[in-house]
Enzyme design. Structure first.
Site, PDB file in Angstrom:
ATOM      1  N   CYS A  73       0.868  -1.179   0.000  1.00  0.00           N
ATOM      2  CA  CYS A  73       0.000   0.000   0.000  1.00  0.00           C
ATOM      3  C   CYS A  73       0.906   1.229   0.000  1.00  0.00           C
ATOM      4  O   CYS A  73       1.731   1.379   0.910  1.00  0.00           O
ATOM      5  CB  CYS A  73      -0.862  -0.045   1.260  1.00  0.00           C
ATOM      6  SG  CYS A  73      -1.902   1.399   1.512  1.00  0.00           S
ATOM      7  N   CYS A 183      -1.016   3.889  -6.394  1.00  0.00           N
ATOM      8  CA  CYS A 183      -1.879   3.222  -5.409  1.00  0.00           C
ATOM      9  C   CYS A 183      -2.054   1.790  -5.905  1.00  0.00           C
ATOM     10  O   CYS A 183      -2.289   1.577  -7.104  1.00  0.00           O
ATOM     11  CB  CYS A 183      -3.224   3.937  -5.336  1.00  0.00           C
ATOM     12  SG  CYS A 183      -4.491   3.060  -4.398  1.00  0.00           S
TER      13      CYS A 183
HETATM   14  N1  DGL Z   1      -3.848   0.471  -1.894  1.00  0.00           N
HETATM   15  C1  DGL Z   1      -3.703   1.707  -1.165  1.00  0.00           C
HETATM   16  C2  DGL Z   1      -2.492   2.488  -1.714  1.00  0.00           C
HETATM   17  O1  DGL Z   1      -1.655   1.903  -2.385  1.00  0.00           O
HETATM   18  C3  DGL Z   1      -5.033   2.369  -1.175  1.00  0.00           C
HETATM   19  C4  DGL Z   1      -5.124   3.551  -0.339  1.00  0.00           C
HETATM   20  C5  DGL Z   1      -6.400   3.756   0.403  1.00  0.00           C
HETATM   21  O2  DGL Z   1      -6.849   2.870   1.120  1.00  0.00           O
HETATM   22  O3  DGL Z   1      -6.870   4.893   0.328  1.00  0.00           O
HETATM   23  O4  DGL Z   1      -2.305   3.652  -1.474  1.00  0.00           O
END
Ligand code: DGL
Length: 259
Positions: A73, A183
């Site tokens: 993430c 993301c």
């Molecule tokens: N997968 C997360 C990232 O890479 C998502 C972020 C979120 O939950 O807003 O930033």
């Protein structure tokens, strides 16, 4: 050599894009994936809150005896990996928007980056951008609303197309030739983005680079799994398991868990 699992966590199902790269590159490895979908999105939360959630996810994976943790993430990495590395004594692999390769390759000297508010406002992101994108126009765009749609299984929807158009059009006006996906949820948008973007624009994400870094750090620490046993792969979500299943096309075993 170690048969202990690799732990992987994300705010939700997006980090499965990283899990897939890791599993493809390191098919012997046992993996445990944690989708903290109940708390998604992380992108609008404070740094302190993101650190708290990252600690909770790490502690869960430590109970499962993980030998290494991949913070799949961008938001959690840019806000909490320094804290995690200081407080837990195992290797952490993080993911950051791939600004460097985009800045090195751009011919128009303009690159777009789509990421969460938490990532774009983090110190780590600014440090990387200052270091590698000198003289390059970086058009930053918060992908507000995208993660909740993906978490609800609404990929190919009108709403998604409208949102993406409103985020991408200003970048096209700036003549970008690279779009960085900052993301881990966003690689699932690539088929839609390809329909929307002119052909000369390349999309960059960091998934494969994270898998290679995982392999490198495991090898360096003598932690690769060289056993010939069938790997154990388990994916847990505290949210909608049906959406997790569908994004994985039913290829792996998933379980609802209220962690
Ligand atoms: N997968 C997360 C990232 O890479 C998502 C972020 C979120 O939950 O807003 O930033």
């Amino acid at each position: 050599m170690s048969t202990k699992p690799i732990g992987i966590f994300d705010s939700g199902i997006g980090g499965t894009s990283i899990f897939k790269e890791i599993h493809a590159l390191l098919p012997n490895e046992n993996c445990i994936y944690l989708a903290d979908s109940k708390n998604a999105p992380y992108g609008n939360k404070s740094k302190e809150h993101i650190i708290k959630l990252s600690i909770k996810n790490t502690e869960f994976l430590l109970k499962k005896e993980c030998k290494l943790i991949v913070v799949a993430c961008n938001t959690a990495t840019t806000n909490s990996i320094t804290y995690l590395r200081q407080h837990f004594h195992l290797p952490f692999i993080g993911i950051e928007p791939a600004i460097k390769p985009a800045a090195l390759k751009t011919k128009t000297k303009a690159v777009g980056i789509l990421a969460t508010k938490g990532t774009l406002s983090s110190q780590l992101f600014h440090k990387t951008t200052d270091l590698f994108a000198n003289g390059i126009k970086v058009i930053e765009q918060v992908g507000e609303g995208i993660v909740p749609l993906i978490e609800n299984g609404q990929l190919e929807t009108k709403e998604m197309y409208h949102l993406l158009e409103s985020y991408i059009n200003p970048m096209l006006e700036e003549n970008i030739d690279y779009l960085v996906l900052g993301c881990t949820h966003y690689p699932y948008l690539i088929p839609i983005l390809k329909k929307m973007l002119p052909e000369h624009i390349s999309i960059i994400d960091s998934g494969l680079a994270v898998a290679k870094q995982t392999q490198y750090i495991l090898a360096k620490n003598n932690l690769l799994n060289t056993s010939k046993d069938e790997p154990k792969i388990s994916l847990h979500s505290n949210g909608k398991v049906d959406v997790l299943n569908s994004i994985l096309e039913g290829k792996f075993s998933t379980e609802y868990l209220d962690f």
